[in-house]
Design an enzyme around this catalytic site. Structure first.
Site, PDB file in Angstrom:
ATOM      1  N   GLU A  19      28.580  33.405  51.595  1.00 44.80           N
ATOM      2  CA  GLU A  19      29.922  33.396  52.159  1.00 44.80           C
ATOM      3  C   GLU A  19      29.917  33.320  53.685  1.00 44.80           C
ATOM      4  OE1 GLU A  19      31.999  35.983  48.557  1.00 44.80           O
ATOM      5  OE2 GLU A  19      31.186  37.000  50.311  1.00 44.80           O
ATOM      6  N   GLY A  33      39.119  36.616  42.215  1.00 52.96           N
ATOM      7  CA  GLY A  33      39.619  36.077  40.964  1.00 52.96           C
ATOM      8  C   GLY A  33      41.134  36.076  40.969  1.00 52.96           C
ATOM      9  N   VAL A  93      36.461  41.920  37.414  1.00 52.25           N
ATOM     10  CA  VAL A  93      37.481  41.680  36.395  1.00 52.25           C
ATOM     11  C   VAL A  93      37.230  40.329  35.736  1.00 52.25           C
ATOM     12  CG1 VAL A  93      39.952  41.422  35.968  1.00 52.25           C
ATOM     13  CG2 VAL A  93      39.152  43.086  37.669  1.00 52.25           C
ATOM     14  N   ASP A 135      37.710  31.919  40.370  1.00 52.34           N
ATOM     15  CA  ASP A 135      37.866  31.987  38.918  1.00 52.34           C
ATOM     16  C   ASP A 135      39.218  32.592  38.601  1.00 52.34           C
ATOM     17  OD1 ASP A 135      37.498  35.079  38.433  1.00 52.34           O
ATOM     18  OD2 ASP A 135      35.871  34.497  39.766  1.00 52.34           O
TER      19      ASP A 135
END
Length: 255
Positions: A17, A83, A177, A222
């Site tokens: 990142e 996410g 998650v 995602d």
């Protein structure tokens, strides 16, 4: 014009990142503190300290506090992935936090659920001006840079069709998650929630307590569902790393 930031602390959880940012630093100097490398230098004219926090709220909080106390940063930006929990936020979109909440904080019945004990609040608002600059930088990035910086094959693989930039609530917790039940629980608890990750709200609390302006920007990797782990690392390496580099470059006023 680059935003007036005397000294920027730039945090990410994973090496990918921050790929390319340290290589772009002028006169980098590294100091190891508490098992982390803090790299100081200038990024496109802004005095910056880059550091990898590692994953999770405790790691992020310790890193943010060290940036403030040991390295004297005046502003903090956290870049990384998240996410989506909102059907209108897709893979490849960007979310900039207007506020953050620790969705796994629960000291009830002593304190209301989600409220940080003894602080009297659950939501931590990001700095409006810094978030405005990030929003502008991210908008310019998706409009002008994505097609040049992300390979066509990767854009097709991850269906990066006209990425959007969103602003809103981000939730943080010490869990990845990746299932519909948990995703639904979070949406029920926070109907305005856009995305979930594992560090931002901890950084927000530290910055709130120190009085340091902060912002959090996340690339959606995602849908926080059962498919989330599948191509996660490939997305980080091929897409999110380009996003972080490009948006930070835009933030610092280049291009």
């Amino acid at each position: 014009m680059a935003p007036p930031i005397p000294r920027l602390g730039l945090i990410s959880a994973l090496h990918q990142e921050q790929a390319g940012l340290i290589d772009s630093m002028a006169q980098p100097q590294t100091v190891n503190r508490a098992m982390r490398d803090y790299v100081s230098g200038h990024l496109w004219g802004i005095d910056t300290v880059c550091v990898l926090s590692r994953i999770g709220k405790t790691a992020a909080a310790a890193t943010a506090a060290t940036l403030i106390e040991r390295f004297g940063v005046t502003h903090i930006v956290f870049t990384g992935v998240a996410g989506s929990v909102d059907p209108g936020v897709g893979v490849g979109d960007i979310v900039i936090a207007d506020a953050l909440v620790q969705h796994d904080m629960n000291a009830s019945p002593l304190f209301p659920r989600f409220e940080v004990p003894l602080l009297g609040q659950a939501l931590f608002s990001s700095d409006r001006h810094l978030s405005d600059w990030l929003f502008e930088a991210a908008g310019r990035f998706v409009a002008e840079d994505v097609d040049k910086m992300v390979a066509e094959a990767d854009r097709e693989l991850f269906r990066l069709n006209r990425p959007q930039v969103h602003r809103g609530l981000i939730g943080s917790g010490d869990e990845f998650v990746h299932g519909p039940q948990r995703r639904g629980e979070l949406r029920q608890a926070f109907p305005q929630l856009l995305a979930v990750e594992m560090e931002g709200a901890a950084v927000a609390q530290v910055c709130f307590e120190f009085g340091v302006p902060f912002a959090v920007i996340r690339t959606i990797s995602d849908g926080a569902d059962e498919s989330a782990p599948g191509d996660f690392m490939r997305f980080i390496e091929r897409v999110a790393s380009r996003y972080s580099f490009g948006v930070v470059r835009r933030l610092c006023g280049l291009g």
